[in-house]
Design a protein around this motif. Structure first.
Motif, PDB file in Angstrom:
ATOM      1  N   ASN A 203       7.458  -7.939  -0.634  1.00  0.00           N
ATOM      2  CA  ASN A 203       7.733  -9.267  -1.036  1.00  0.00           C
ATOM      3  C   ASN A 203       6.397  -9.689  -1.312  1.00  0.00           C
ATOM      4  OD1 ASN A 203       9.735  -9.803   0.770  1.00  0.00           O
ATOM      5  ND2 ASN A 203       8.902  -9.075   2.773  1.00  0.00           N
ATOM      6  N   LEU A 204       5.290  -8.585  -1.452  1.00  0.00           N
ATOM      7  CA  LEU A 204       4.098  -8.881  -2.308  1.00  0.00           C
ATOM      8  C   LEU A 204       3.509  -8.399  -3.344  1.00  0.00           C
ATOM      9  CD1 LEU A 204       1.902  -9.556   0.568  1.00  0.00           C
ATOM     10  CD2 LEU A 204       3.226 -11.362  -0.327  1.00  0.00           C
ATOM     11  N   LYS A 205       4.328  -6.855  -3.835  1.00  0.00           N
ATOM     12  CA  LYS A 205       4.533  -5.981  -4.711  1.00  0.00           C
ATOM     13  C   LYS A 205       3.146  -5.540  -5.082  1.00  0.00           C
ATOM     14  CE  LYS A 205       7.943  -8.143  -5.929  1.00  0.00           C
ATOM     15  NZ  LYS A 205       9.274  -7.979  -5.783  1.00  0.00           N
ATOM     16  N   LEU A 206       2.185  -5.121  -3.546  1.00  0.00           N
ATOM     17  CA  LEU A 206       2.218  -4.355  -3.454  1.00  0.00           C
ATOM     18  C   LEU A 206       1.754  -3.318  -3.544  1.00  0.00           C
ATOM     19  CD1 LEU A 206      -0.235  -6.675  -1.158  1.00  0.00           C
ATOM     20  CD2 LEU A 206      -1.162  -6.281  -3.001  1.00  0.00           C
ATOM     21  N   GLY A 207       0.809  -1.806  -4.006  1.00  0.00           N
ATOM     22  CA  GLY A 207       1.205  -0.553  -3.422  1.00  0.00           C
ATOM     23  C   GLY A 207       0.619  -0.423  -2.121  1.00  0.00           C
ATOM     24  N   PRO A 208       0.502   1.032  -1.589  1.00  0.00           N
ATOM     25  CA  PRO A 208       0.328   1.239  -0.417  1.00  0.00           C
ATOM     26  C   PRO A 208      -1.088   0.853  -0.089  1.00  0.00           C
ATOM     27  CG  PRO A 208       1.691   3.642  -1.363  1.00  0.00           C
ATOM     28  CD  PRO A 208       1.348   2.274  -2.654  1.00  0.00           C
ATOM     29  N   ASN A 209      -1.954   1.250  -0.725  1.00  0.00           N
ATOM     30  CA  ASN A 209      -3.475   1.167  -0.041  1.00  0.00           C
ATOM     31  C   ASN A 209      -3.810  -0.069   0.316  1.00  0.00           C
ATOM     32  OD1 ASN A 209      -3.826   4.066  -0.664  1.00  0.00           O
ATOM     33  ND2 ASN A 209      -4.963   3.422  -2.235  1.00  0.00           N
ATOM     34  N   GLY A 210      -3.670  -1.057  -1.174  1.00  0.00           N
ATOM     35  CA  GLY A 210      -3.107  -2.883  -1.112  1.00  0.00           C
ATOM     36  C   GLY A 210      -2.641  -3.395   0.661  1.00  0.00           C
ATOM     37  N   GLY A 211      -0.844  -3.039   0.306  1.00  0.00           N
ATOM     38  CA  GLY A 211      -0.215  -2.763   1.891  1.00  0.00           C
ATOM     39  C   GLY A 211      -0.958  -2.793   2.591  1.00  0.00           C
ATOM     40  N   LEU A 212      -1.776  -1.451   3.017  1.00  0.00           N
ATOM     41  CA  LEU A 212      -1.556  -0.909   4.464  1.00  0.00           C
ATOM     42  C   LEU A 212      -3.559  -2.196   4.705  1.00  0.00           C
ATOM     43  CD1 LEU A 212      -1.813   2.119   4.132  1.00  0.00           C
ATOM     44  CD2 LEU A 212      -1.183   1.051   6.248  1.00  0.00           C
ATOM     45  N   ILE A 213      -3.989  -2.245   4.279  1.00  0.00           N
ATOM     46  CA  ILE A 213      -5.257  -3.223   3.943  1.00  0.00           C
ATOM     47  C   ILE A 213      -4.367  -4.685   5.059  1.00  0.00           C
ATOM     48  CG2 ILE A 213      -6.927  -4.880   2.664  1.00  0.00           C
ATOM     49  CD1 ILE A 213      -8.089  -1.749   1.851  1.00  0.00           C
ATOM     50  N   TYR A 214      -3.628  -5.534   3.832  1.00  0.00           N
ATOM     51  CA  TYR A 214      -3.120  -7.268   3.956  1.00  0.00           C
ATOM     52  C   TYR A 214      -2.724  -6.914   5.814  1.00  0.00           C
ATOM     53  CZ  TYR A 214      -0.291 -11.048   3.959  1.00  0.00           C
ATOM     54  OH  TYR A 214       0.423 -12.227   4.708  1.00  0.00           O
ATOM     55  N   CYS A 215      -2.064  -5.684   5.796  1.00  0.00           N
ATOM     56  CA  CYS A 215      -1.478  -5.311   7.331  1.00  0.00           C
ATOM     57  C   CYS A 215      -2.439  -5.372   8.190  1.00  0.00           C
ATOM     58  CB  CYS A 215      -0.385  -3.980   7.354  1.00  0.00           C
ATOM     59  SG  CYS A 215       1.441  -4.101   6.672  1.00  0.00           S
TER      60      CYS A 215
END
Length: 312
Positions: A74-86
């Motif tokens: 949904n946010l078009k983030l990679g794995p690292n950026g996605g984990l930080i967002y989570c």
């Protein structure tokens, strides 16, 4: 006592952290069974939004709040950026976590955390979640797992020591560093020194001298000396060896963590533990009957030396 901690019973637990592949989920599975066998009620909390296949019985799962796959899509983030967002989303919704944990009052908690190193070295989201748990009367210790194969490479071991020290200083929790997968260490190659050198983090100047024999690292001797000085000046880093299949190894790690987070060791639990250590292996969780890791490794090395002498 803060307002948020009034009326909350004292709860004990572990936050299980470490790089990807270090065995965090396997550790939680093994410790859940081990503690259950001595009568301790355990609730495993999965805080890894990328963890889809959990072998343990999960009490609270962050995937009910957010998942890494949804964030990436949904946010078009990679794995690292996605984990930080989570993790930032979890921090912003700590009331959800508090409500879920309230259903397991009286349990011992194992928090299975993500494997992204920067979450424990300089990012604040998980650190703030742990601080919030402390306000709710949770007494936690960080169990930092490191794959034991790094011991076979002096350069990587120095890097691991720096990462462990940085994590200890940033997370700000009582800390137990664990060398995981000790049952597999012989498959990684021969160690330059005995195991106690790595677990106790003894005089690291010998490690720098050993690195100097490598033409690549010879050019970085001064850098390695300064890194080693930082580690030795803090004098904080040491390791407990772990073979998750060995019940005595699990006991040693559990007691080290109990000492770190202040969990009392009751008489009934002590009797159950003594019975477990002397009883036959149960069917639910298989433990191998082995010598202590240090003794086993030393004996295998002595045997190799004897064979070399016989061949001369």
């Amino acid at each position: 006592m803060s307002e948020s901690s009034k009326g909350n019973p004292l709860s004990f637990g572990q936050v299980v952290i470490g790089p990807p592949g270090s065995g965090k989920t396997t550790y939680c599975h093994g410790m859940q069974h081990f503690m259950g066998s001595i009568g301790r009620s355990v609730a495993v909390v999965n805080l890894d939004p990328a963890n889809e296949a959990m072998p343990y019985s999960c009490a609270v799962d962050i995937s009910e709040l957010i998942t890494l796959s949804d964030v990436m899509e949904n946010l078009k983030l990679g794995p690292n950026g996605g984990l930080i967002y989570c993790m930032e989303y979890l921090e912003a919704n700590c009331d959800w976590l508090q409500e879920k944990l309230a259903a397991f009052r009286g349990h011992y908690y194992l928090f299975d955390c993500p494997g992204q190193v920067e979450l424990y070295t300089h990012h604040d989201a998980l650190k703030n979640v742990f601080a919030q748990l402390a306000k709710w009367n949770f007494r936690l210790a960080a169990v930092h797992l490191v794959d034991s194969h790094y011991c076979t490479d002096p350069g990587k071991f120095i890097s691991v020591l720096c990462t462990s020290l940085s994590t200890m200083l940033h997370v700000e929790l009582p800390h137990v560093n664990v060398l995981s997968k000790m049952d597999l260490i012989e498959q990684y190659g021969k160690l330059a020194f005995n195991l106690d050198y790595y677990t106790e983090v003894l005089d690291l100047s010998y490690l720098v001298d050993h690195l100097a024999s490598d033409p690549f690292f010879r050019n970085y001797r001064r850098l390695n000396e300064k890194l080693v000085e930082v580690i030795e000046d803090y004098s904080l880093v040491s390791f407990v060896p772990l073979n998750v299949q060995d019940k005595d190894s699990m006991r040693q790690v559990m007691q080290a963590v109990d000492k770190a987070n202040g969990c009392s060791f009751g008489d009934q639990e002590q009797r159950s533990l003594e019975a477990l250590m002397s009883a036959a292996v149960g069917a639910d969780f298989h433990f191998t009957s082995t010598l202590a890791v240090q003794e086993k490794y030393v004996q295998s090395q002595d045997k190799t030396v004897e064979e070399e002498v016989m061949d001369m």
